[in-house]
Design a protein around this motif. Structure first.
Motif, PDB file in Angstrom:
ATOM      1  N   MET A   1      20.604  38.670  45.923  1.00 60.13           N
ATOM      2  CA  MET A   1      21.773  38.398  45.126  1.00 60.13           C
ATOM      3  C   MET A   1      22.974  39.088  45.791  1.00 60.13           C
ATOM      4  N   ASN A   2      24.051  38.370  45.963  1.00 59.60           N
ATOM      5  CA  ASN A   2      25.203  38.971  46.625  1.00 59.60           C
ATOM      6  C   ASN A   2      26.115  39.679  45.618  1.00 59.60           C
ATOM      7  N   ARG A   3      27.118  40.338  46.128  1.00 59.86           N
ATOM      8  CA  ARG A   3      28.026  41.162  45.335  1.00 59.86           C
ATOM      9  C   ARG A   3      28.708  40.370  44.219  1.00 59.86           C
ATOM     10  N   ILE A   4      29.194  39.178  44.526  1.00 66.08           N
ATOM     11  CA  ILE A   4      29.896  38.356  43.542  1.00 66.08           C
ATOM     12  C   ILE A   4      28.956  37.964  42.399  1.00 66.08           C
ATOM     13  N   GLU A   5      27.739  37.553  42.725  1.00 63.32           N
ATOM     14  CA  GLU A   5      26.762  37.186  41.700  1.00 63.32           C
ATOM     15  C   GLU A   5      26.425  38.382  40.824  1.00 63.32           C
ATOM     16  N   LYS A   6      26.266  39.551  41.447  1.00 58.89           N
ATOM     17  CA  LYS A   6      25.959  40.759  40.677  1.00 58.89           C
ATOM     18  C   LYS A   6      27.101  41.115  39.739  1.00 58.89           C
ATOM     19  N   LEU A   7      28.337  40.949  40.190  1.00 58.51           N
ATOM     20  CA  LEU A   7      29.485  41.213  39.322  1.00 58.51           C
ATOM     21  C   LEU A   7      29.509  40.245  38.146  1.00 58.51           C
ATOM     22  N   LYS A   8      29.224  38.987  38.415  1.00 58.75           N
ATOM     23  CA  LYS A   8      29.219  37.986  37.352  1.00 58.75           C
ATOM     24  C   LYS A   8      28.106  38.242  36.336  1.00 58.75           C
ATOM     25  N   ASN A   9      26.988  38.810  36.796  1.00 58.38           N
ATOM     26  CA  ASN A   9      25.838  39.072  35.929  1.00 58.38           C
ATOM     27  C   ASN A   9      25.847  40.481  35.336  1.00 58.38           C
ATOM     28  N   ASP A  10      26.910  41.235  35.571  1.00 53.15           N
ATOM     29  CA  ASP A  10      27.059  42.567  34.982  1.00 53.15           C
ATOM     30  C   ASP A  10      25.950  43.527  35.394  1.00 53.15           C
ATOM     31  N   VAL A  11      25.595  43.549  36.660  1.00 50.55           N
ATOM     32  CA  VAL A  11      24.500  44.372  37.150  1.00 50.55           C
ATOM     33  C   VAL A  11      24.954  45.800  37.474  1.00 50.55           C
ATOM     34  N   TYR A  12      26.180  45.966  37.913  1.00 53.52           N
ATOM     35  CA  TYR A  12      26.658  47.259  38.387  1.00 53.52           C
ATOM     36  C   TYR A  12      26.983  48.229  37.252  1.00 53.52           C
ATOM     37  N   SER A  13      26.767  49.530  37.507  1.00 51.01           N
ATOM     38  CA  SER A  13      27.146  50.568  36.552  1.00 51.01           C
ATOM     39  C   SER A  13      28.643  50.853  36.695  1.00 51.01           C
ATOM     40  N   PHE A  14      29.180  51.634  35.764  1.00 50.25           N
ATOM     41  CA  PHE A  14      30.599  51.982  35.833  1.00 50.25           C
ATOM     42  C   PHE A  14      30.925  52.725  37.131  1.00 50.25           C
ATOM     43  N   GLU A  15      30.028  53.604  37.570  1.00 47.78           N
ATOM     44  CA  GLU A  15      30.261  54.361  38.803  1.00 47.78           C
ATOM     45  C   GLU A  15      30.291  53.434  40.016  1.00 47.78           C
ATOM     46  N   LEU A  17      31.074  50.302  39.916  1.00 46.80           N
ATOM     47  CA  LEU A  17      32.295  49.503  39.805  1.00 46.80           C
ATOM     48  C   LEU A  17      33.496  50.264  40.363  1.00 46.80           C
ATOM     49  N   ASP A  18      33.534  51.578  40.151  1.00 44.23           N
ATOM     50  CA  ASP A  18      34.623  52.392  40.700  1.00 44.23           C
ATOM     51  C   ASP A  18      34.637  52.311  42.227  1.00 44.23           C
ATOM     52  N   THR A  19      33.454  52.418  42.820  1.00 46.77           N
ATOM     53  CA  THR A  19      33.344  52.346  44.280  1.00 46.77           C
ATOM     54  C   THR A  19      33.737  50.964  44.787  1.00 46.77           C
ATOM     55  N   LEU A  20      33.246  49.930  44.123  1.00 44.27           N
ATOM     56  CA  LEU A  20      33.609  48.562  44.512  1.00 44.27           C
ATOM     57  C   LEU A  20      35.112  48.340  44.398  1.00 44.27           C
ATOM     58  N   GLU A  21      35.713  48.905  43.357  1.00 40.18           N
ATOM     59  CA  GLU A  21      37.145  48.742  43.162  1.00 40.18           C
ATOM     60  C   GLU A  21      37.938  49.391  44.285  1.00 40.18           C
ATOM     61  N   LYS A  22      37.533  50.592  44.685  1.00 46.93           N
ATOM     62  CA  LYS A  22      38.219  51.270  45.790  1.00 46.93           C
ATOM     63  C   LYS A  22      38.160  50.429  47.065  1.00 46.93           C
ATOM     64  N   ASN A  23      36.981  49.888  47.340  1.00 47.85           N
ATOM     65  CA  ASN A  23      36.824  49.064  48.542  1.00 47.85           C
ATOM     66  C   ASN A  23      37.622  47.764  48.441  1.00 47.85           C
ATOM     67  N   ILE A  36      35.687  42.716  38.627  1.00 49.99           N
ATOM     68  CA  ILE A  36      35.451  44.098  38.203  1.00 49.99           C
ATOM     69  C   ILE A  36      36.073  44.336  36.829  1.00 49.99           C
ATOM     70  N   ILE A  37      37.281  43.839  36.627  1.00 54.39           N
ATOM     71  CA  ILE A  37      37.956  43.979  35.338  1.00 54.39           C
ATOM     72  C   ILE A  37      37.131  43.299  34.238  1.00 54.39           C
ATOM     73  N   LEU A  38      36.649  42.104  34.516  1.00 53.73           N
ATOM     74  CA  LEU A  38      35.828  41.380  33.540  1.00 53.73           C
ATOM     75  C   LEU A  38      34.514  42.115  33.254  1.00 53.73           C
ATOM     76  N   SER A  39      33.911  42.663  34.297  1.00 57.84           N
ATOM     77  CA  SER A  39      32.649  43.372  34.143  1.00 57.84           C
ATOM     78  C   SER A  39      32.831  44.629  33.288  1.00 57.84           C
ATOM     79  N   ARG A  40      33.901  45.373  33.542  1.00 52.20           N
ATOM     80  CA  ARG A  40      34.179  46.570  32.729  1.00 52.20           C
ATOM     81  C   ARG A  40      34.406  46.193  31.268  1.00 52.20           C
ATOM     82  N   ALA A  41      35.164  45.140  31.043  1.00 52.95           N
ATOM     83  CA  ALA A  41      35.433  44.695  29.672  1.00 52.95           C
ATOM     84  C   ALA A  41      34.139  44.274  28.981  1.00 52.95           C
TER      85      ALA A  41
END
Length: 73
Positions: A1-15, A17-23, A36-41
């Protein structure tokens, strides 16, 4: 599963997401930033909360945060 799919499926933790946002900010990746904004919400709506970055004594918990706080003074 790639990064975009994981974001859409809400797989990442808040921490994570912070790292992904910086990158994404460095790369100016608007698609990732919007996901990322949608996932946090979504996580917040589900009742999940990010880990606290400050301890009970009011000091930052991570070594990096303590260093940054020290440099601010």
């Amino acid at each position: 599963m790639n990064r975009i799919e994981k974001l859409k499926n809400d797989v990442y933790s808040f921490e994570e997401l912070d790292t992904l946002e910086k990158n994404a900010i460095k790369l100016r990746d608007q698609e990732t930033l919007s996901l990322i904004i949608l996932s946090r919400a979504s996580k917040t709506a589900k009742g999940e909360k990010p880990k606290s970055t400050v301890g009970a004594d009011g000091r930052p918990l991570t070594k990096r945060a303590r260093r940054d706080e020290k440099n601010k003074r």
